[in-house]
Design a protein around this motif. Structure first.
Motif, PDB file in Angstrom:
ATOM      1  N   ARG A 195     -14.169  36.865   3.803  1.00  0.00           N
ATOM      2  CA  ARG A 195     -14.837  35.587   3.575  1.00  0.00           C
ATOM      3  C   ARG A 195     -16.258  35.767   3.037  1.00  0.00           C
ATOM      4  NH1 ARG A 195     -16.614  30.836   7.834  1.00  0.00           N
ATOM      5  NH2 ARG A 195     -17.213  29.345   6.231  1.00  0.00           N
ATOM      6  N   LYS A 196     -16.619  34.974   2.047  1.00  0.00           N
ATOM      7  CA  LYS A 196     -17.976  34.942   1.485  1.00  0.00           C
ATOM      8  C   LYS A 196     -18.479  33.510   1.576  1.00  0.00           C
ATOM      9  CE  LYS A 196     -17.323  38.866  -1.644  1.00  0.00           C
ATOM     10  NZ  LYS A 196     -16.041  39.277  -1.071  1.00  0.00           N
ATOM     11  N   GLU A 197     -18.982  33.159   2.747  1.00  0.00           N
ATOM     12  CA  GLU A 197     -19.332  31.770   3.030  1.00  0.00           C
ATOM     13  C   GLU A 197     -20.473  31.246   2.156  1.00  0.00           C
ATOM     14  OE1 GLU A 197     -21.975  31.351   6.814  1.00  0.00           O
ATOM     15  OE2 GLU A 197     -20.555  32.960   7.219  1.00  0.00           O
ATOM     16  N   GLU A 198     -21.333  32.164   1.660  1.00  0.00           N
ATOM     17  CA  GLU A 198     -22.461  31.705   0.858  1.00  0.00           C
ATOM     18  C   GLU A 198     -22.034  31.133  -0.497  1.00  0.00           C
ATOM     19  OE1 GLU A 198     -21.991  36.196   0.398  1.00  0.00           O
ATOM     20  OE2 GLU A 198     -21.991  34.706   2.009  1.00  0.00           O
ATOM     21  N   HIS A 225     -12.397  31.490   9.873  1.00  0.00           N
ATOM     22  CA  HIS A 225     -11.440  31.302   8.791  1.00  0.00           C
ATOM     23  C   HIS A 225     -10.641  30.001   8.883  1.00  0.00           C
ATOM     24  CE1 HIS A 225     -11.721  35.142   6.573  1.00  0.00           C
ATOM     25  NE2 HIS A 225     -12.206  35.565   7.714  1.00  0.00           N
ATOM     26  N   ALA A 226     -10.349  29.548  10.080  1.00  0.00           N
ATOM     27  CA  ALA A 226      -9.619  28.281  10.202  1.00  0.00           C
ATOM     28  C   ALA A 226     -10.596  27.102  10.135  1.00  0.00           C
ATOM     29  CB  ALA A 226      -8.829  28.252  11.493  1.00  0.00           C
ATOM     30  N   MET A 227     -11.584  27.105  11.006  1.00  0.00           N
ATOM     31  CA  MET A 227     -12.538  25.999  11.042  1.00  0.00           C
ATOM     32  C   MET A 227     -13.602  26.086   9.950  1.00  0.00           C
ATOM     33  SD  MET A 227     -13.182  25.405  15.099  1.00  0.00           S
ATOM     34  CE  MET A 227     -12.198  24.144  15.933  1.00  0.00           C
ATOM     35  N   ARG A 228     -13.755  27.272   9.345  1.00  0.00           N
ATOM     36  CA  ARG A 228     -14.743  27.507   8.283  1.00  0.00           C
ATOM     37  C   ARG A 228     -16.162  27.256   8.769  1.00  0.00           C
ATOM     38  NH1 ARG A 228     -11.704  30.474   5.233  1.00  0.00           N
ATOM     39  NH2 ARG A 228     -13.107  30.196   3.454  1.00  0.00           N
ATOM     40  N   LEU A 229     -16.462  27.707   9.982  1.00  0.00           N
ATOM     41  CA  LEU A 229     -17.817  27.589  10.507  1.00  0.00           C
ATOM     42  C   LEU A 229     -18.703  28.676   9.920  1.00  0.00           C
ATOM     43  CD1 LEU A 229     -17.217  26.968  14.337  1.00  0.00           C
ATOM     44  CD2 LEU A 229     -17.351  25.295  12.494  1.00  0.00           C
ATOM     45  N   PRO A 230     -20.013  28.472   9.875  1.00  0.00           N
ATOM     46  CA  PRO A 230     -20.925  29.560   9.514  1.00  0.00           C
ATOM     47  C   PRO A 230     -20.745  30.727  10.482  1.00  0.00           C
ATOM     48  CG  PRO A 230     -22.068  27.450   9.499  1.00  0.00           C
ATOM     49  CD  PRO A 230     -20.712  27.192  10.099  1.00  0.00           C
ATOM     50  N   TYR A 231     -20.897  31.957   9.971  1.00  0.00           N
ATOM     51  CA  TYR A 231     -20.573  33.135  10.784  1.00  0.00           C
ATOM     52  C   TYR A 231     -21.402  33.206  12.070  1.00  0.00           C
ATOM     53  CZ  TYR A 231     -19.177  37.945  11.781  1.00  0.00           C
ATOM     54  OH  TYR A 231     -18.662  39.076  12.367  1.00  0.00           O
ATOM     55  N   LYS A 232     -22.674  32.881  11.978  1.00  0.00           N
ATOM     56  CA  LYS A 232     -23.517  32.955  13.172  1.00  0.00           C
ATOM     57  C   LYS A 232     -23.129  31.891  14.201  1.00  0.00           C
ATOM     58  CE  LYS A 232     -27.523  35.263  11.154  1.00  0.00           C
ATOM     59  NZ  LYS A 232     -28.978  35.220  10.890  1.00  0.00           N
ATOM     60  N   VAL A 233     -22.635  30.753  13.750  1.00  0.00           N
ATOM     61  CA  VAL A 233     -22.133  29.735  14.679  1.00  0.00           C
ATOM     62  C   VAL A 233     -20.851  30.231  15.342  1.00  0.00           C
ATOM     63  CG1 VAL A 233     -21.241  27.381  14.894  1.00  0.00           C
ATOM     64  CG2 VAL A 233     -23.175  27.843  13.383  1.00  0.00           C
ATOM     65  N   SER A 234     -19.985  30.876  14.554  1.00  0.00           N
ATOM     66  CA  SER A 234     -18.736  31.415  15.103  1.00  0.00           C
ATOM     67  C   SER A 234     -19.006  32.479  16.158  1.00  0.00           C
ATOM     68  CB  SER A 234     -17.890  32.023  13.972  1.00  0.00           C
ATOM     69  OG  SER A 234     -17.536  31.053  13.020  1.00  0.00           O
ATOM     70  N   THR A 235     -19.922  33.414  15.861  1.00  0.00           N
ATOM     71  CA  THR A 235     -20.171  34.515  16.791  1.00  0.00           C
ATOM     72  C   THR A 235     -20.859  34.041  18.068  1.00  0.00           C
ATOM     73  OG1 THR A 235     -22.275  35.064  15.696  1.00  0.00           O
ATOM     74  CG2 THR A 235     -20.308  36.213  14.930  1.00  0.00           C
ATOM     75  N   THR A 236     -21.793  33.129  17.941  1.00  0.00           N
ATOM     76  CA  THR A 236     -22.497  32.664  19.133  1.00  0.00           C
ATOM     77  C   THR A 236     -21.610  31.769  19.999  1.00  0.00           C
ATOM     78  OG1 THR A 236     -23.446  30.859  17.810  1.00  0.00           O
ATOM     79  CG2 THR A 236     -24.788  32.823  18.103  1.00  0.00           C
ATOM     80  N   THR A 237     -20.787  30.945  19.369  1.00  0.00           N
ATOM     81  CA  THR A 237     -19.853  30.112  20.137  1.00  0.00           C
ATOM     82  C   THR A 237     -18.805  30.996  20.812  1.00  0.00           C
ATOM     83  OG1 THR A 237     -20.165  28.291  18.570  1.00  0.00           O
ATOM     84  CG2 THR A 237     -18.267  28.154  20.021  1.00  0.00           C
ATOM     85  N   SER A 238     -18.375  32.057  20.129  1.00  0.00           N
ATOM     86  CA  SER A 238     -17.455  33.012  20.726  1.00  0.00           C
ATOM     87  C   SER A 238     -18.075  33.671  21.953  1.00  0.00           C
ATOM     88  CB  SER A 238     -17.055  34.071  19.700  1.00  0.00           C
ATOM     89  OG  SER A 238     -16.316  35.111  20.304  1.00  0.00           O
TER      90      SER A 238
END
Length: 278
Positions: free
Chosen positions: A121-124, A189-202
């Protein structure tokens, strides 16, 4: 090797596992299990028990900091954790009946899968898409801090993420990890959240998932205090350090470092298992 030396080595390794776990949302278990099994030759069930302790420590050490800084999406975390808790309970119930070889191969494949999707994924370069109807109804959209100020994001494919979170919980109960790898994948990848949001929520979620499994692991005798205590202490210190570093690190760098480390660990673990030297 004396107990003191053994504990010091465990604590040092656990520190780096906790540091990486806090930055990537994995909780440290994805690193600490291969380290305990490959370097210290600890039975994988005891390694998984110590890992669950470390996952809870990482979650406790980072959740408050990430919530205060505005990265963690609490609504998404609580919603997805329902599926993860159910899966974790089922996995922990059946773990004693599954062979060590199967568990290690499954864990290795999980590492490779996580590395591939993390780098892909390249979210930028992505364009913002409308929110899924469930996300609108549950008010899951949010915003997070960047160098340019607060940036909003929209949540997609909520049902798929919920299903993947149930699988993540099952893997957590079976492997003794917070299943942060699958949790981050579901949100990234499913919700398409920003990576830092994904990692911190995880990081917020993994402690709850691990807590569901820890009692069952204890009843099976898989929690050894001599192993678990230095691992927990080292991971907790590393997690606090990682929480301080996260805002300063570029997202792409986090993805690359994470993928390289877990690919190396997965290859070593798979080789040892298939060659019969584990």
């Amino acid at each position: 090797m004396s107990i003191l030396c053994f504990s010091a080595l465990l604590l040092t390794c656990a520190f780096f596992a906790g540091l990486l776990g806090a930055l990537t949302g994995l909780g440290g278990g994805v690193i600490i299990i291969p380290v305990l099994v490959l370097l210290f030759h600890i039975n994988i069930h005891y390694a998984m028990g110590a890992s669950l302790i470390s996952v809870i420590a990482t979650s406790s050490g980072t959740s408050i900091a990430y919530l205060r800084e505005g990265y963690t999406n609490l609504r998404i975390g609580m919603f997805l954790e329902v599926a993860a808790v159910i899966g974790a309970f089922v996995g922990a119930l059946v773990v004693a009946f599954i062979s060590k070889t199967f568990l290690t191969i499954l864990f290795s494949l999980l590492l490779f899968l996580s590395a591939y999707f993390t780098l892909k994924r390249k979210e930028e370069h992505e364009t913002d898409k409308p929110s899924h109807p469930w996300a609108v109804a549950l008010k899951l959209d949010g915003s997070y801090p960047t160098k340019k100020g607060m940036m909003s994001y929209h949540v997609q494919k909520v049902p798929l993420a919920f299903f993947l979170m149930g699988i993540a919980g099952l893997v957590s109960g079976l492997l003794g990890i917070g299943s942060g790898a699958l949790k981050v994948l579901a949100m990234d990848h499913a919700m398409r959240l920003p990576y830092k949001v994904s990692t911190t929520t995880s990081n917020f979620m993994i402690g709850i998932t691990a807590a569901v499994s820890i009692g069952i692991y204890f009843s099976h005798g898989f929690i050894n205090p001599i192993i678990a205590f230095p691992v927990m202490l080292g991971v907790l210190i590393g997690a606090f350090s990682g929480a301080r570093l996260l805002p300063k690190i570029h997202t792409r760098f986090l993805r690359i470092i994470f993928s390289v480390v877990i690919c190396f660990m997965g290859a070593e673990l798979l080789y040892k298992t298939l060659s019969g030297s584990l």
